[in-house]
Design an enzyme around this catalytic site. Structure first.
Site, PDB file in Angstrom:
ATOM      1  N   GLU A 156       0.817  -1.212   0.000  1.00  0.00           N
ATOM      2  CA  GLU A 156       0.000   0.000   0.000  1.00  0.00           C
ATOM      3  C   GLU A 156       0.849   1.260   0.000  1.00  0.00           C
ATOM      4  O   GLU A 156       0.546   2.234  -0.683  1.00  0.00           O
ATOM      5  CB  GLU A 156      -0.895   0.035   1.251  1.00  0.00           C
ATOM      6  N   SER A 242      19.629  -7.818  -7.594  1.00  0.00           N
ATOM      7  CA  SER A 242      18.574  -7.984  -8.592  1.00  0.00           C
ATOM      8  C   SER A 242      18.858  -9.017  -9.673  1.00  0.00           C
ATOM      9  O   SER A 242      17.939  -9.715 -10.093  1.00  0.00           O
ATOM     10  CB  SER A 242      18.268  -6.644  -9.266  1.00  0.00           C
ATOM     11  N   HIS A 371       3.889  -9.874  -9.468  1.00  0.00           N
ATOM     12  CA  HIS A 371       5.349 -10.028  -9.396  1.00  0.00           C
ATOM     13  C   HIS A 371       5.938  -8.930  -8.505  1.00  0.00           C
ATOM     14  O   HIS A 371       6.789  -9.198  -7.655  1.00  0.00           O
ATOM     15  CB  HIS A 371       5.944  -9.954 -10.794  1.00  0.00           C
ATOM     16  N   SER A 372       5.459  -7.721  -8.690  1.00  0.00           N
ATOM     17  CA  SER A 372       5.946  -6.585  -7.908  1.00  0.00           C
ATOM     18  C   SER A 372       4.941  -5.462  -8.060  1.00  0.00           C
ATOM     19  O   SER A 372       3.921  -5.625  -8.749  1.00  0.00           O
ATOM     20  CB  SER A 372       7.307  -6.114  -8.426  1.00  0.00           C
TER      21      SER A 372
END
Lengths: 479, 392
Positions: A156, A242, A371-372
């Site tokens: 959020e 990453s 996923h993100s």
């Protein structure tokens, strides 16, 4: 040069190896022994030339015609009546076969999925119940739910522009805590990016999760990376990066070093089924097996790599089936069953350390979230599919049912805990928001252990620049 | 014991090299005469393979490090590795074919001496070798990885650039892989062509977080390699393969360090600064002699030694004095490391320059096989560029 008689060369090198050397009877044509034996005798005897009748020469010339039994001088291709003799190739120790057959990859009924609980959290086979003490099972439950709560709030917060990016762990909490609970606290963890529950289980404080996501002054990572790239030296959790799968061969190296140091530690390496397609995964598996490293490869197979479903990621029987190809003991487990994950990890750990060999665990699960925050998965999968997993097969629900059936949890406690965990998360969240970011001078440190001259000059140049142009930069938020 | 084995290996190599003596080019011959001799049958010459385009110049025997021994480059490397494994019980050496001694004999005898858990082969996989090495280093142990040829380092590029170089920075110094050193044979060798001759230092120069080092000689190599191994940052150490056997000098038996990021002025001069690294240092040394002899020009010769982070101060100080700079490397011109040096020097020393900075480099082509003699930045090209600079 004295050459051995053909008879001598025909004797098998290794007595009792299972092949019979033809015994010459007068009048019978000379038949060479199966050529490989002669080759053996030669190489070990150090002969520098091949005496002419050796079958190894003529056998190599390729004709598969029937042997000419009339010509005693010409060596014929031996007909292997059965498969008593064994191939001698250095590259493989298999049997011979005289039937042309391709091995069929088994993807329809491949490696079975090990589970302990059914989807309602009931133990199926009591002998598989790890009988974990109440405290430990409660810790598993609280870790999963606290993670879930933190995920909701931080997701959020990205939506509201408070942090730049976030990745949730919805649906995979079981893979994290089930495995983390089976390890020693000092076992080194290499993760990909969706293993925050491992840190949660190891009591990484909410404050530090938040600090990394906010990049504030309390971030141990000094604000250098995007959110969810956690790391913690104290808790033996190597900082996330990453690029996918890069951690896999690194984890193997760490395991090798642990073995050399007699550390009695295992290294665990997490990755997704998508990352398993990377070359680094292949490299890691092969190195771990050949160099005999105490490592657990833990694959979270959650069905998707962003939008790419597994049907487009691989054609074989998932990741577990690859393990045997490398000589690695492998298992597939129900990743939404914390006890199955726990049992498999526990046993893998015990044996990896005791036997110095790698283990591969493929934990089947489902990525309930996107996923993100940069992804909207409704673009490539149905809401129904997601709802099924959320409602019918969720690691948190299944464990809750188990807890409730044991009398270790009830609705009251559930309500209280939800309130309490939300409160804890909100407090940490508000605090993290209020803290400043680290000093911009930290942009320049840790590139090397010592700062090189040229970099120091650049640091000074930025400082001078900010003196003149500082108003155009968000200096207020930084220390 | 290792030294004896290495010496025997060296002798074997020297004997084999003696067989090449018949291929020596006539000294002082012009281009065509040196290349070919007329052959009545075809009209084309029976071509002879060239000898090296440089002459290795040994440095004087070092006095300050104790007893020395005659070593070639690969023996000096072995000596450094031997010293490292003796001092540091966590140190391990791995890569393709290192167990039997390595394709260039740099690890001969080490497995027998230190054990198969410390000197071992890996599968054929450069990304694995470097990734594995990073992992060892993350635990604090010393990892010495060998890439068989620098030409094959590229599969490991991601692990080097995205991982090794960034480990400390991205973790806020919680983790690092400073105890990783990657060694690779580097540079032209006379017949290596595209995939056994490359000098990829420029790719890595663009990567903050790693160090890149290239020695010019056995003595330099041992000291620099030991410094790389002990350095707390991941290092890439490129070893000029053409010097493995050809370069012989007295090298201390005991360990010693040559500092990184320090260029060396190996010859002082007043008129032109010449900068190179690795094999090319010997080329420019000869160019300096030619310049003195033919033009009466005094050259200051600098061996850069460390490509990243590079010693800006030494080079600039020299150019401020001489006003002219020539940089030479085998790697292709465009984007080669000479561009970085040239750019920085013109920023720092603009008003001191008497002539544009000159770069004498390989052409912007892959490294050719049969055309190597034309490709490499040999002493004639360097001399010609220098002459133009003087006459500017």
């Amino acid at each position: 040069m004295d050459s051995p008689s053909l008879r001598e060369l025909q004797q098998p090198l290794l007595a009792g190896v299972g092949c019979v050397s033809p015994i010459q009877k007068p009048g019978e044509p000379q038949m060479g022994p199966p050529f490989r034996e002669t080759a053996f005798a030669e190489s070990l005897g150090g002969w520098h030339f091949l005496p002419s009748p050796l079958p190894s020469v003529s056998a190599g010339l390729g004709e598969l015609g029937t042997p000419d039994l009339e010509d005693p001088q010409r060596q014929e291709q031996q007909h292997f009546p059965s498969l008593d003799d064994k191939p001698q190739f250095p590259g493989a120790s298999a049997e011979f076969i005289d039937k042309l057959e391709f091995i069929q990859p088994n993807v329809i009924s491949g490696i079975p999925v090990y589970r302990v609980m059914d989807r309602q959290g009931q133990i199926i086979n009591p002998s598989e119940d790890p009988h974990l003490p109440q405290e430990k099972v409660l810790k598993l439950y609280r870790s999963m739910t606290l993670l879930n709560t933190m995920d909701r709030i931080l997701y959020e917060s990205q939506r509201q522009g408070r942090i730049s990016f976030y990745m949730t762990n919805y649906g995979e909490e079981g893979t994290h805590v089930g495995s983390a609970a089976a390890l020693d606290n000092t076992d080194l963890v290499f993760g990909q990016y969706r293993e925050a529950g491992v840190l949660m289980y190891r009591d990484y404080p909410l404050e530090l999760f938040m600090a990394q996501c906010y990049g504030n002054v309390s971030d141990l990572g000094k604000g250098r990376q995007m959110p969810v790239h956690y790391g913690c030296r104290e808790r033996h959790f190597v900082t996330i990066s990453s690029p996918l799968a890069t951690q896999i061969p690194q984890a193997v190296g760490a395991a090798y070093a642990a073995k050399r140091a007699n550390a009695n530690r295992v290294v665990i390496c997490y990755f997704g089924e998508g990352a398993a397609s990377e070359g680094d995964a292949h490299a890691g598996f092969n190195f771990a097996a050949t160099l005999e490293c105490p490592i657990i490869f833990f694959c979270r197979n959650n069905g998707y790599a962003i939008s790419t479903p597994t049907s487009e990621q691989y054609r074989g029987d998932g990741i577990a089936a690859r393990g045997p190809g490398y000589g690695i003991l492998s298992i597939r487990v129900d990743g939404n069953d914390v006890f199955a994950v726990y049992n498999a990890t526990k046993e893998a750990r015990r044996r990896a350390v005791a036997e110095n060999q790698p283990f591969l665990i493929e934990a089947m699960t489902y990525r309930i979230g996107h996923h993100s925050t940069s992804d909207d998965s409704s673009a490539y999968r149905s809401v129904d599919e997601v709802n099924y997993w959320d409602k019918q097969d969720h690691p948190i629900s299944r464990l809750r049912h188990y807890l409730q059936s044991r009398g270790w949890w009830d609705d009251e406690q559930e309500k209280a805990w939800r309130k309490q965990s939300r409160k804890k998360v909100m407090e940490a969240f508000e605090q993290a928001e209020r803290k400043p970011k680290p000093s911009p001078s930290l942009l320049f440190s840790d590139v090397y252990q010592e700062m090189p001259t040229q970099l120091r000059k650049q640091q000074e140049a930025l400082a001078r620049h900010l003196q003149t142009y500082g108003e155009h930069y968000p200096l207020d938020h930084f220390e | 014991m290792a030294a004896l084995a290495a010496a025997v290996g060296g002798l074997w190599r020297l004997r084999a090299a003696g067989a090449e003596g018949q291929w020596r080019r006539l000294r002082g011959a012009g281009l065509l005469r040196g290349l070919v001799q007329p052959d009545s049958a075809t009209g084309f010459a029976a071509q002879r393979r060239h000898v090296a385009h440089f002459t290795f110049q040994p440095d004087p025997e070092p006095q300050e490090y104790g007893q020395t021994q005659k070593m070639n480059l690969f023996q000096a490397i072995t000596s450094a590795l031997d010293n490292s494994l003796a001092k540091d019980p966590t140190a391990v050496i791995f890569g393709e074919d290192v167990a039997f001694g390595g394709v260039f004999r740099c690890t001969v005898g080490l497995r027998d001496k230190y054990g198969k858990d410390r000197v071992f082969n890996t599968p054929l996989c450069e990304q694995g070798i470097v990734g594995f090495g990073i992992g060892i280093a993350v635990t604090g142990a010393t990892a010495i990885a060998e890439i068989q040829f620098a030409d094959y380092i590229f599969p490991a590029f991601d692990q080097i650039v995205n991982e090794a170089a960034k480990y400390r920075y991205r973790s806020g110094d919680l983790f690092n892989c400073g105890s990783l050193t990657i060694r690779a044979p580097w540079g032209c060798v006379g017949h290596g062509a595209l995939y056994h001759s490359q000098s990829p230092e420029a790719f890595f120069a663009h990567c903050p977080g790693i160090k890149v080092v290239v020695p010019r000689s056995p003595f330099q190599a041992k000291g620099l390699l030991l410094s790389c191994i002990e350095d707390k940052n991941p290092c890439i150490f490129f070893e000029p393969k053409i010097l493995y056997r050809a370069a012989v000098e007295q090298v201390p038996v005991e360990p010693y360090n040559i500092p990184l990021s320090q260029a060396e002025v190996i010859q002082e001069g007043s008129d032109v600064t010449l900068v190179a690294w690795g094999t090319q240092v010997h080329v420019i040394r000869e160019v300096a002699s030619m310049a003195q002899e033919k033009l009466g020009v005094s050259c200051e010769v600098i061996d850069l030694r460390t490509i990243l982070p590079w010693d800006v101060d030494t080079v600039c100080k020299s150019v401020i004095k001489t006003g002219r700079l020539l940089i030479s490397h085998e790697a292709p011109l465009t984007g080669g490391f000479a561009s970085e040096i040239s750019s920085t020097v013109q920023e720092e020393c603009f008003l001191n320059l008497e002539a544009p900075i000159s770069r004498v480099c390989g052409y912007d082509t892959p490294f050719p096989h049969i055309f190597e003699p034309f490709y490499i930045p040999d002493k004639w090209k360097c001399y010609d560029a220098l002459r133009k600079m003087i006459n500017y």
